[in-house]
Design a protein around this motif. Structure first.
Motif, PDB file in Angstrom:
ATOM      1  N   ILE A 125       5.164 113.062  21.323  1.00 20.09           N
ATOM      2  CA  ILE A 125       4.981 113.897  22.509  1.00 20.09           C
ATOM      3  C   ILE A 125       5.933 113.446  23.610  1.00 20.09           C
ATOM      4  O   ILE A 125       5.974 112.272  23.967  1.00 20.09           O
ATOM      5  CB  ILE A 125       3.528 113.838  23.017  1.00 20.09           C
ATOM      6  CG1 ILE A 125       2.559 114.288  21.922  1.00 20.09           C
ATOM      7  CG2 ILE A 125       3.360 114.702  24.261  1.00 20.09           C
ATOM      8  CD1 ILE A 125       1.106 114.190  22.320  1.00 20.09           C
ATOM      9  N   PRO A 182       6.330 118.908  22.212  1.00 23.35           N
ATOM     10  CA  PRO A 182       6.655 118.136  21.003  1.00 23.35           C
ATOM     11  C   PRO A 182       8.027 117.473  21.133  1.00 23.35           C
ATOM     12  O   PRO A 182       8.960 118.052  21.686  1.00 23.35           O
ATOM     13  CB  PRO A 182       6.653 119.195  19.888  1.00 23.35           C
ATOM     14  CG  PRO A 182       5.891 120.354  20.442  1.00 23.35           C
ATOM     15  CD  PRO A 182       6.131 120.340  21.916  1.00 23.35           C
ATOM     16  N   ALA A 232       8.421 123.861  20.705  1.00 22.61           N
ATOM     17  CA  ALA A 232       7.011 124.242  20.585  1.00 22.61           C
ATOM     18  C   ALA A 232       6.897 125.707  20.172  1.00 22.61           C
ATOM     19  O   ALA A 232       7.754 126.537  20.494  1.00 22.61           O
ATOM     20  CB  ALA A 232       6.299 124.020  21.917  1.00 22.61           C
ATOM     21  N   LYS A 276       0.404 117.987  19.820  1.00 23.75           N
ATOM     22  CA  LYS A 276       0.694 117.384  18.513  1.00 23.75           C
ATOM     23  C   LYS A 276       0.094 118.176  17.361  1.00 23.75           C
ATOM     24  O   LYS A 276       0.725 118.351  16.318  1.00 23.75           O
ATOM     25  CB  LYS A 276       0.152 115.952  18.508  1.00 23.75           C
ATOM     26  CG  LYS A 276       0.610 115.128  17.320  1.00 23.75           C
ATOM     27  CD  LYS A 276       0.230 113.670  17.538  1.00 23.75           C
ATOM     28  CE  LYS A 276       0.701 112.795  16.394  1.00 23.75           C
ATOM     29  NZ  LYS A 276       0.370 111.378  16.631  1.00 23.75           N
ATOM     30  N   ASN A 279       1.258 122.221  17.970  1.00 19.22           N
ATOM     31  CA  ASN A 279       2.689 122.419  18.242  1.00 19.22           C
ATOM     32  C   ASN A 279       2.890 123.258  19.503  1.00 19.22           C
ATOM     33  O   ASN A 279       3.598 124.264  19.500  1.00 19.22           O
ATOM     34  CB  ASN A 279       3.391 123.081  17.042  1.00 19.22           C
ATOM     35  CG  ASN A 279       4.899 122.949  17.148  1.00 19.22           C
ATOM     36  OD1 ASN A 279       5.420 121.987  17.714  1.00 19.22           O
ATOM     37  ND2 ASN A 279       5.620 123.923  16.609  1.00 19.22           N
TER      38      ASN A 279
END
Length: 305
Positions: free
Chosen positions: A60, A83, A88, A113, A116
């Motif tokens: 992250i 991400p 994402a 995480k 996404n």
């Protein structure tokens, strides 16, 4: 002090230091890993826990960014989680509670995480509820951040959950049409009722202050009065406490009934208790995956379910 007594004192000091060091070593070596393996209780709103986990997580990326508000030209802040290393797929705008700030978004880090998603959290206005500034800042930030995404979600907690429900009907029509869903956690729905009946004096005060005491604005910007403004078929997820005297359960349940009467897919999670969010390991990803469903659950989903 005689030499034998001095030597004894020094020996006691050295022994005490040695025991302290050895105890600390044993704690770090043997006990702390066991403590670390124990799941924390009620971590959902403990953002310090989440900040610690976030710092350890290379998957992250985080940014704390400044922008100039077009509303009053003040410097404002957004906190962004996304991400690391790839784009994402989903975009969430997060709204914090009355005593919080943009950093509270770390409590939904699982969305980054496990779903996404990019999460953009607004902050800086304090307990501004549905003020002109909050509405204007939100529009500005959404327009600046949604490039490359097919749409976006609103998510918030307490005051922020109330804001998410209100903004879903207050934002300009083009933004409402690209909205994909709303997740509101322990929100309120009738701002006028909250301003007069909330059991929390600070909620009553700040809600009135957010519109300079103009109760007609509270009426106009109440989610329960915005049902006709929502995008057709917009899905909602609402988690609430069944004895909430702070943001008022009966009015919220009327709002939920109104959503269903207007054929919005609504998933609700109802839990006993006052205005409180004390469920450990709340599964935000699992919640979001229920968007578009028409369900009534008896409790909040937890990790592993």
């Amino acid at each position: 002090m005689s030499t034998p007594i001095l030597r004894k004192c020094l020996l006691v000091i050295v022994l005490a230091a040695a025991v302290s060091f050895a105890g600390g070593f044993l704690l770090r070596r043997y006990l702390r890993p066991q403590l670390a393996a124990t799941p924390p209780e009620a971590i959902h709103l403990n953002r310090y826990y989440h900040f610690t986990e976030l710092m350890r997580d290379p998957a992250i990326e985080c940014q704390l960014l400044r922008y100039q508000s077009g509303f009053d030209h003040s410097a404002q802040t957004i906190f962004v989680m996304q991400p690391a290393g790839h784009k994402a797929e989903h975009l969430f705008f997060f709204f914090h509670g009355m005593e919080g700030d943009s950093g509270d978004a770390v409590v939904v880090r699982d969305l980054v995480k496990r779903y996404n998603a990019a999460v953009v959290s607004l902050g800086g206005r304090g307990p501004a509820w549905v003020s002109d500034a909050v509405v204007a800042d939100t529009e500005q930030v959404i327009r600046n951040r949604m490039t490359g995404f097919p749409g976006f979600y609103l998510i918030g907690i307490s005051m922020g959950g109330t804001q998410a429900l209100a903004l879903a009907g207050l934002l300009p029509q083009d933004l409402r049409q690209t909205m994909l869903g709303v997740v509101a956690l322990i929100p309120g729905a009738d701002l006028s009722a909250i301003a007069s009946k909330s059991s929390n004096a600070e909620v009553r005060r700040t809600l009135q202050a957010s519109v300079n005491g103009n109760t007609s604005v509270l009426e106009q910007r109440s989610p329960i009065r915005l049902l006709s403004q929502y995008k057709s078929d917009l899905p909602f997820i609402i988690f609430y406490d069944q004895q909430d005297t702070v943001l008022l359960t009966p009015e919220l349940e009327q709002f939920i009934a109104g959503l269903r009467n207007n054929r919005h897919p609504v998933t609700t999670f109802a839990a006993p208790g006052e205005h409180n969010f004390s469920f450990g390991n709340f599964d935000y990803e699992g919640v979001v995956k229920k968007l578009g469903s028409n369900l009534t659950e008896n409790q909040a989903p937890v990790l592993g379910k």
